[in-house]
Motif scaffolding. Sequence first.
Motif, PDB file in Angstrom:
ATOM      1  N   ARG A  27     -48.920  20.586 -32.656  1.00 45.16           N
ATOM      2  CA  ARG A  27     -49.962  21.331 -34.185  1.00 45.16           C
ATOM      3  C   ARG A  27     -48.377  21.510 -34.858  1.00 45.16           C
ATOM      4  NH1 ARG A  27     -54.423  25.622 -32.008  1.00 45.16           N
ATOM      5  NH2 ARG A  27     -52.260  26.101 -30.444  1.00 45.16           N
ATOM      6  N   THR A  28     -47.165  21.935 -34.863  1.00 43.26           N
ATOM      7  CA  THR A  28     -46.298  22.184 -35.281  1.00 43.26           C
ATOM      8  C   THR A  28     -45.005  21.023 -35.553  1.00 43.26           C
ATOM      9  OG1 THR A  28     -45.257  22.975 -33.175  1.00 43.26           O
ATOM     10  CG2 THR A  28     -45.941  24.402 -34.936  1.00 43.26           C
ATOM     11  N   PHE A  29     -45.030  19.512 -35.984  1.00 41.90           N
ATOM     12  CA  PHE A  29     -44.846  18.895 -35.838  1.00 41.90           C
ATOM     13  C   PHE A  29     -43.415  19.005 -36.761  1.00 41.90           C
ATOM     14  CE2 PHE A  29     -43.320  14.446 -35.737  1.00 41.90           C
ATOM     15  CZ  PHE A  29     -42.664  13.983 -36.804  1.00 41.90           C
ATOM     16  N   SER A  30     -43.932  19.312 -38.452  1.00 41.12           N
ATOM     17  CA  SER A  30     -43.224  19.751 -39.369  1.00 41.12           C
ATOM     18  C   SER A  30     -41.988  20.347 -38.476  1.00 41.12           C
ATOM     19  CB  SER A  30     -44.130  20.241 -40.151  1.00 41.12           C
ATOM     20  OG  SER A  30     -44.128  21.733 -39.576  1.00 41.12           O
ATOM     21  N   SER A  31     -42.082  21.118 -37.674  1.00 42.48           N
ATOM     22  CA  SER A  31     -41.099  22.350 -37.181  1.00 42.48           C
ATOM     23  C   SER A  31     -40.238  21.483 -36.409  1.00 42.48           C
ATOM     24  CB  SER A  31     -41.504  23.605 -36.311  1.00 42.48           C
ATOM     25  OG  SER A  31     -42.205  23.284 -35.342  1.00 42.48           O
ATOM     26  N   TYR A  32     -40.119  20.240 -35.248  1.00 36.17           N
ATOM     27  CA  TYR A  32     -39.730  19.664 -34.610  1.00 36.17           C
ATOM     28  C   TYR A  32     -38.468  19.210 -35.164  1.00 36.17           C
ATOM     29  CZ  TYR A  32     -43.915  19.676 -32.319  1.00 36.17           C
ATOM     30  OH  TYR A  32     -45.581  20.238 -31.567  1.00 36.17           O
ATOM     31  N   ALA A  33     -37.293  19.086 -34.564  1.00 39.49           N
ATOM     32  CA  ALA A  33     -36.520  17.646 -34.820  1.00 39.49           C
ATOM     33  C   ALA A  33     -36.723  16.621 -34.292  1.00 39.49           C
ATOM     34  CB  ALA A  33     -35.021  18.637 -34.899  1.00 39.49           C
ATOM     35  N   MET A  34     -36.274  15.386 -34.826  1.00 41.49           N
ATOM     36  CA  MET A  34     -37.236  14.217 -34.484  1.00 41.49           C
ATOM     37  C   MET A  34     -35.875  13.025 -34.487  1.00 41.49           C
ATOM     38  SD  MET A  34     -40.176  14.739 -33.575  1.00 41.49           S
ATOM     39  CE  MET A  34     -40.655  13.100 -32.880  1.00 41.49           C
ATOM     40  N   GLY A  35     -35.781  12.343 -33.276  1.00 40.03           N
ATOM     41  CA  GLY A  35     -34.467  11.099 -33.822  1.00 40.03           C
ATOM     42  C   GLY A  35     -34.952  10.624 -32.266  1.00 40.03           C
ATOM     43  N   TRP A  36     -34.259   9.661 -32.690  1.00 36.75           N
ATOM     44  CA  TRP A  36     -33.153   7.985 -32.113  1.00 36.75           C
ATOM     45  C   TRP A  36     -32.945   7.640 -31.374  1.00 36.75           C
ATOM     46  CZ3 TRP A  36     -38.634   5.563 -32.031  1.00 36.75           C
ATOM     47  CH2 TRP A  36     -39.520   5.279 -32.638  1.00 36.75           C
ATOM     48  N   PHE A  37     -32.826   7.348 -30.341  1.00 38.24           N
ATOM     49  CA  PHE A  37     -31.850   7.196 -29.544  1.00 38.24           C
ATOM     50  C   PHE A  37     -32.102   6.034 -28.889  1.00 38.24           C
ATOM     51  CE2 PHE A  37     -29.225  10.971 -28.699  1.00 38.24           C
ATOM     52  CZ  PHE A  37     -29.884  11.957 -29.141  1.00 38.24           C
ATOM     53  N   ARG A  38     -31.302   4.962 -27.852  1.00 39.92           N
ATOM     54  CA  ARG A  38     -31.152   4.082 -27.531  1.00 39.92           C
ATOM     55  C   ARG A  38     -30.389   3.628 -26.445  1.00 39.92           C
ATOM     56  NH1 ARG A  38     -28.612   0.271 -32.745  1.00 39.92           N
ATOM     57  NH2 ARG A  38     -26.333   0.220 -31.684  1.00 39.92           N
ATOM     58  N   GLN A  39     -30.818   2.377 -25.266  1.00 40.28           N
ATOM     59  CA  GLN A  39     -30.129   2.427 -24.224  1.00 40.28           C
ATOM     60  C   GLN A  39     -29.730   0.580 -23.932  1.00 40.28           C
ATOM     61  OE1 GLN A  39     -31.220   4.349 -20.550  1.00 40.28           O
ATOM     62  NE2 GLN A  39     -29.153   3.791 -19.960  1.00 40.28           N
ATOM     63  N   ALA A  40     -28.825   0.015 -24.206  1.00 45.02           N
ATOM     64  CA  ALA A  40     -28.443  -1.078 -23.253  1.00 45.02           C
ATOM     65  C   ALA A  40     -28.805  -1.335 -22.079  1.00 45.02           C
ATOM     66  CB  ALA A  40     -27.225  -1.931 -24.670  1.00 45.02           C
ATOM     67  N   PRO A  41     -28.469  -2.582 -21.836  1.00 42.72           N
ATOM     68  CA  PRO A  41     -28.998  -2.562 -20.733  1.00 42.72           C
ATOM     69  C   PRO A  41     -26.816  -2.250 -20.027  1.00 42.72           C
ATOM     70  CG  PRO A  41     -29.586  -4.880 -21.606  1.00 42.72           C
ATOM     71  CD  PRO A  41     -29.483  -3.474 -22.421  1.00 42.72           C
ATOM     72  N   ALA A  50     -31.274  10.989 -36.539  1.00 40.58           N
ATOM     73  CA  ALA A  50     -32.119  12.189 -36.218  1.00 40.58           C
ATOM     74  C   ALA A  50     -32.423  12.676 -37.507  1.00 40.58           C
ATOM     75  CB  ALA A  50     -31.254  13.049 -36.014  1.00 40.58           C
ATOM     76  N   ILE A  51     -33.052  13.531 -37.860  1.00 38.41           N
ATOM     77  CA  ILE A  51     -34.380  13.598 -39.280  1.00 38.41           C
ATOM     78  C   ILE A  51     -34.308  15.420 -38.862  1.00 38.41           C
ATOM     79  CG2 ILE A  51     -36.524  12.804 -39.217  1.00 38.41           C
ATOM     80  CD1 ILE A  51     -36.836  12.941 -42.112  1.00 38.41           C
ATOM     81  N   GLY A  52     -34.435  16.742 -39.301  1.00 35.72           N
ATOM     82  CA  GLY A  52     -34.416  18.001 -39.645  1.00 35.72           C
ATOM     83  C   GLY A  52     -34.567  18.320 -40.934  1.00 35.72           C
ATOM     84  N   ASP A  53     -33.864  19.173 -41.283  1.00 39.41           N
ATOM     85  CA  ASP A  53     -33.019  19.624 -42.917  1.00 39.41           C
ATOM     86  C   ASP A  53     -33.134  18.602 -43.984  1.00 39.41           C
ATOM     87  OD1 ASP A  53     -32.668  22.826 -41.901  1.00 39.41           O
ATOM     88  OD2 ASP A  53     -34.877  21.175 -42.215  1.00 39.41           O
ATOM     89  N   SER A  54     -32.144  17.754 -42.603  1.00 43.43           N
ATOM     90  CA  SER A  54     -30.976  16.478 -43.185  1.00 43.43           C
ATOM     91  C   SER A  54     -31.473  15.366 -42.495  1.00 43.43           C
ATOM     92  CB  SER A  54     -29.580  16.632 -43.119  1.00 43.43           C
ATOM     93  OG  SER A  54     -29.396  15.307 -43.773  1.00 43.43           O
ATOM     94  N   THR A  55     -30.676  14.326 -42.622  1.00 43.14           N
ATOM     95  CA  THR A  55     -30.881  12.928 -41.125  1.00 43.14           C
ATOM     96  C   THR A  55     -29.485  12.333 -40.837  1.00 43.14           C
ATOM     97  OG1 THR A  55     -30.464  11.709 -43.703  1.00 43.14           O
ATOM     98  CG2 THR A  55     -32.893  12.017 -42.369  1.00 43.14           C
ATOM     99  N   TRP A  56     -28.963  12.069 -39.952  1.00 47.27           N
ATOM    100  CA  TRP A  56     -27.920  11.726 -39.919  1.00 47.27           C
ATOM    101  C   TRP A  56     -27.775  10.986 -38.529  1.00 47.27           C
ATOM    102  CZ3 TRP A  56     -30.901  16.556 -39.111  1.00 47.27           C
ATOM    103  CH2 TRP A  56     -29.945  17.969 -38.841  1.00 47.27           C
ATOM    104  N   TYR A  57     -26.832   9.915 -38.608  1.00 47.06           N
ATOM    105  CA  TYR A  57     -26.865   8.315 -38.220  1.00 47.06           C
ATOM    106  C   TYR A  57     -25.842   7.654 -37.225  1.00 47.06           C
ATOM    107  CZ  TYR A  57     -30.638   7.154 -41.621  1.00 47.06           C
ATOM    108  OH  TYR A  57     -31.632   7.773 -42.233  1.00 47.06           O
ATOM    109  N   ALA A  58     -24.821   7.632 -36.309  1.00 46.20           N
ATOM    110  CA  ALA A  58     -24.446   7.302 -35.618  1.00 46.20           C
ATOM    111  C   ALA A  58     -23.761   5.552 -36.291  1.00 46.20           C
ATOM    112  CB  ALA A  58     -24.821   6.027 -34.060  1.00 46.20           C
ATOM    113  N   SER A  68     -37.290   8.679 -40.838  1.00 46.62           N
ATOM    114  CA  SER A  68     -37.658   9.469 -41.893  1.00 46.62           C
ATOM    115  C   SER A  68     -39.014   9.598 -41.080  1.00 46.62           C
ATOM    116  CB  SER A  68     -38.472   8.453 -43.244  1.00 46.62           C
ATOM    117  OG  SER A  68     -39.170   7.422 -42.740  1.00 46.62           O
ATOM    118  N   ARG A  69     -40.017  10.280 -41.299  1.00 46.35           N
ATOM    119  CA  ARG A  69     -40.995  10.844 -41.150  1.00 46.35           C
ATOM    120  C   ARG A  69     -42.733  11.094 -41.830  1.00 46.35           C
ATOM    121  NH1 ARG A  69     -38.874  16.481 -38.570  1.00 46.35           N
ATOM    122  NH2 ARG A  69     -40.861  16.816 -37.612  1.00 46.35           N
TER     123      ARG A  69
END
Length: 113
Positions: A27-41, A50-58, A68-69
């Motif tokens: 119920r508090t999704f807007s407060s979560y810091a969200m991100g994407w990670f990946r794993q290659a073989p 990642a996205i929180g108050d800002s966005t960050w990228y590799a 985006s969210r």
Amino acid sequence: QVQLVESGGGLVQAGGSLRLSCAASGRTFSSYAMGWFRQAPGKEREFVAAIGDSTWYADSVKGRFTISRDNAKNTVYLQMNSLKPEDTAVYYCNANTIRNSYWGQGIQVTVSS
């Protein structure tokens, strides 16, 4: 407990685009810091964006991927453009709350040359 479900992966040719989605419970999704990670073989899991108050990228995805969210839908997205074969990996959604970190089950993205 936060549950995460990824969708939108698949097979695409180099230069193509895909959009990943990650639907989260809670119920508090807007407060979560969200991100994407990946794993290659044969490689370790790595940070993508990642996205929180800002966005960050590799560095490897800057200018090609956009995170985006939509808090009304409890969903985070990863728009991936100009895909390269080296982007092939299992992509994982990550949610960070005050107390815990949660992971989705992962979704395969394959970029053919």
